[in-house]
Design an enzyme around this catalytic site. Structure first.
Site, PDB file in Angstrom:
ATOM      1  N   ASP A 348       0.835  -1.187   0.000  1.00 27.34           N
ATOM      2  CA  ASP A 348       0.000   0.000   0.000  1.00 27.34           C
ATOM      3  C   ASP A 348       0.880   1.251   0.000  1.00 27.34           C
ATOM      4  O   ASP A 348       1.876   1.337   0.733  1.00 27.34           O
ATOM      5  CB  ASP A 348      -0.894  -0.024   1.240  1.00 27.34           C
ATOM      6  CG  ASP A 348      -1.823   1.161   1.319  1.00 27.34           C
ATOM      7  OD1 ASP A 348      -2.698   1.288   0.460  1.00 27.34           O
ATOM      8  OD2 ASP A 348      -1.649   1.974   2.253  1.00 27.34           O
ATOM      9  N   GLU A 384       1.805  -0.359  -5.044  1.00 22.51           N
ATOM     10  CA  GLU A 384       0.853   0.697  -5.372  1.00 22.51           C
ATOM     11  C   GLU A 384       1.695   1.959  -5.584  1.00 22.51           C
ATOM     12  O   GLU A 384       2.208   2.522  -4.620  1.00 22.51           O
ATOM     13  CB  GLU A 384      -0.157   0.906  -4.248  1.00 22.51           C
ATOM     14  CG  GLU A 384      -1.204   1.951  -4.596  1.00 22.51           C
ATOM     15  CD  GLU A 384      -2.173   2.216  -3.461  1.00 22.51           C
ATOM     16  OE1 GLU A 384      -3.375   2.368  -3.724  1.00 22.51           O
ATOM     17  OE2 GLU A 384      -1.717   2.280  -2.296  1.00 22.51           O
TER      18      GLU A 384
END
Length: 694
Positions: A348, A384
């Site tokens: 993330d 990401e």
């Protein structure tokens, strides 16, 4: 409180609490502390029974060995040091702190003002004033566990080109599944239930990517509004699972689930949040890292260490350039890969992980550490590629060895199918694995993880049913969530009973899915999209641990489920699509290029046609890398009108229609001429003819 247990010197590694069969070694990093106290509790974590001062400190790691302690022992820490928040020092001995290496948690965090290192008030300088209340009764505690390897089955070891990812939430995926027993719904055990395994195999996925399973905190402001941190992007412990996801309470439940999925040929990928923690900004609680060594664990604003460098939008950012913080991340990843058998990780806000004082650096030491690690090099690593800091979008900038969530693929594909003009060229680039972004330094097509929808945003059903977000249930006046969704409702906002609109939406769903599965690169399907799952137009259900956020299995469309399964099988069985090399357009020895683009008349696309803003239809041919495999022809018509078309002339392959998105039975098509329905996709398989030329 007096110490009655004997303390030995112990060792500075491994960090955390390590049981060796006779006792427990405790090791905690704090470079700026002046004293560290180990606090032992009864089995329920209610009563503090011992305080033991760790007298040894080696290279910033405080350590000691307590003989006779057994797995199941509950513990925490109190850390002494200078209280000088203006200088980034936030030591407060009154606060019980969770071990950053805790493998299992006892109890839940209960919000109380005593959890804060400072005394909460309206004073703008409140965080500078120490709070002296004891926080132990409100804190979860760590539990000593056996250091065993729990996973037993061999990993499927699925090659990247054959990978099909299914992004899911442990709780939300199974809470409403009618065939799963009530007592295990929403837990790891439910993921390995035979009903769940059967569904995953039916739709043909090869990897389930789980949203955060590390233990996390429910934000205080959410709980006060009767909401929760449903998605879990608010980590409290990087080595411990979220207790609510264990139906049995035993860590073995995770490994048993992973084993079962492995036996079914399904890999497990974890979404991990090493970019920030649950402690928030300078006004956040003191639960762990902030009270252990704030200056080492977090990035402070240059020249003003009272405040955090909020690169994540979540209040703080971990200082991944610090060697001990980097070590913590690496130890966490290796534990999940080795102890629980996890096959890969999705990072993330991975941009934050690669930042130093000069901004993002693709050669950051943390990335090098992952890519050389003998355990992690066998795992799938997915970044990401954005955060909210300066230069916060770096798609295509991660080093070889990382795949990346391709946000451009999502946006361009949505724009193409909603009928925007001038999209043909950019759509073609994304359809062909975005080689303009990834084809360097010997990277492969699987560097691009393609997706139409993900947990953050509309579901597929809502993407074709809503023009605007409807996030009122979140209690933020519909101000949260993305405003630009590139969505189209087909003529009426939300649910409708108009048959024409319903048919259009059903076709659009299949168009998106067919595009996703036929694209070069790696497809990622959002769990529930194959079931017509809706969130009623809410594109940010991060706080909705209820039927709005859970997948609705009762509205499942068997036809759509089977369509996804057929697409998955086409992809798996045709190397023309699931290939290991980027397509280049070069001719092979049979005179066919690995990719070729045609207009609807079956002729090679001209520059003028590529640049025609009104052109919304084309044909692409993929030829397999092997000499005997089948070719694939994909015809796409994103316009709102019927288009006459011809198959490209080819004396090498005999074409047969395999799938289309028109919802009509596949015709017995023999002729080269056909009519493309408005907004439709046609997929042909080409079998080799003229074998004598091979």
């Amino acid at each position: 409180m007096t110490t009655v247990l004997a303390l030995k010197e112990g060792k500075p590694y491994p960090r955390g609490a390590y049981f060796d069969g006779k006792g427990v070694n405790f090791a905690l990093f704090s470079d700026h502390a002046t004293n560290v106290t180990l606090c032992l509790f009864d089995q329920h974590g209610d009563a503090e029974t011992e305080r033991i001062t760790l007298k040894e400190c080696t290279n910033g790691v405080w350590h000691g060995y307590v003989e006779g302690l057994q797995p199941g022992q509950v513990y925490g820490y109190r850390v002494d040091g200078i209280w000088a928040p203006a200088d980034g020092l936030r030591f407060n001995h009154n606060k019980l702190l969770l071990d950053p290496y805790a493998r299992k948690l006892s109890g839940q965090l209960q919000w109380n003002d005593a959890l804060y290192g400072y005394t909460i008030s309206d004073d703008p300088d409140a965080d500078l004033h120490m709070d002296e209340r004891d926080s132990a009764r409100f804190m979860p505690k760590a539990v000593v566990v056996n250091p065993d390897i729990l996973v037993k089955s061999a990993k499927p070891d699925i090659r990247w080109p054959k990978t099909i990812i299914y992004e899911a939430h442990v709780r939300g995926l199974t809470m409403q599944h009618p065939l799963i027993p009530d007592d295990i719904r929403g837990t790891f055990a439910a993921l390995s239930d035979s009903a769940m395994i059967s569904h995953l195999q039916r739709i043909g996925i090869t990897a389930i990517e789980l949203m955060p399973v590390h233990a996390f905190v429910h934000d205080r402001h959410l709980q006060e509004r009767q909401l929760s941190n449903y998605w879990g992007y608010n980590t409290l412990a990087y080595f411990a699972p979220e207790p609510a996801y264990l139906s049995s309470g035993a860590l073995e439940e995770i490994a048993k689930t992973v084993d079962t999925l492995h036996e079914a040929g399904i890999e497990v990928i974890l979404d991990v949040v090493y970019n920030h923690t649950c402690e928030g900004n300078h006004l956040g609680p003191t639960l762990c890292w902030k009270g252990i060594d704030n200056l080492s664990y977090y990035r402070e604003l240059p020249g003003n260490p009272r405040y955090y460098d909020n690169l994540t939008g979540c209040g703080n950012a971990l200082n991944t350039s610090h060697p001990k913080v980097m070590q913590m991340i690496m130890d966490s990843l290796r534990l999940w890969a080795s102890v629980y058998g996890i096959d890969g990780f999705r990072f993330d806000l991975a941009l934050t992980l690669g930042r130093n004082e000069n901004g993002f650096n693709r050669d950051h030491a943390l990335f090098h550490a992952m890519l050389q690690d003998p355990v992690l090099t066998r795992c799938k690593l997915i970044a990401e590629p954005w955060d909210v800091g300066p230069g916060g979008f770096q798609l295509g900038s991660f080093p070889p060895g990382f795949s990346e969530w391709n946000g451009d693929y999502r946006d361009v594909t949505r724009e193409f199918w909603t009928g925007q003009e001038g999209m043909l060229s950019s759509f073609a680039s994304r359809f062909a694995a975005s080689s303009d972004l990834f084809n360097e330094q010997h990277r492969r097509p699987w560097s691009s993880v393609n997706f139409i929808t993900a947990h953050d945003g509309f579901t597929l059903h809502d993407l074709v049913s809503y023009n605007d977000k409807h996030n009122e249930a979140n209690g933020e006046d519909n101000q949260d969530g993305a405003n630009d969704n590139h969505s189209w409702n087909g003529g009426e906002e939300g649910e409708t009973d108009q048959q024409e609109i319903l048919e259009l939406r059903a076709r659009q769903k299949r168009n998106f899915l067919a595009t996703l599965f036929m694209s070069q690169g790696i497809p990622m399907l959002l769990a529930g999209d194959e079931l017509n799952n809706s969130q009623q137009g809410n594109n940010n259900t991060y706080c909705q641990d209820n039927e709005l956020g859970w997948i609705n299995w009762h509205q499942a469309d068997d036809g759509l489920i089977d369509f996804v399964g057929e697409l998955a099988q086409l992809r798996k069985h045709h190397s023309a699509i699931s290939r290991a090399e980027f397509v280049t357009g070069k001719l092979n020895e049979q005179g066919n290029s690995d990719i070729a683009w045609f207009n609807v008349n079956g002729e090679s696309m001209s520059n003028e046609q590529w640049n025609d803003p009104q052109n919304k239809a084309m044909t692409v041919k993929f030829v397999p890398p092997d000499k005997t495999g089948c070719a694939i022809l994909v015809i796409l018509n994103a316009s709102h009108v019927t288009v006459p078309a011809r198959l490209p002339y080819c004396d090498t392959y005999d074409w047969a229609l395999m799938l289309d998105t028109t919802l009509n039975p596949i015709p017995n098509q023999e002729a080269d001429e056909l009519i493309l329905e408005p907004r439709s996709v046609y997929i042909y398989e080409g079998k080799l003819i003229r074998q004598e030329k091979l």
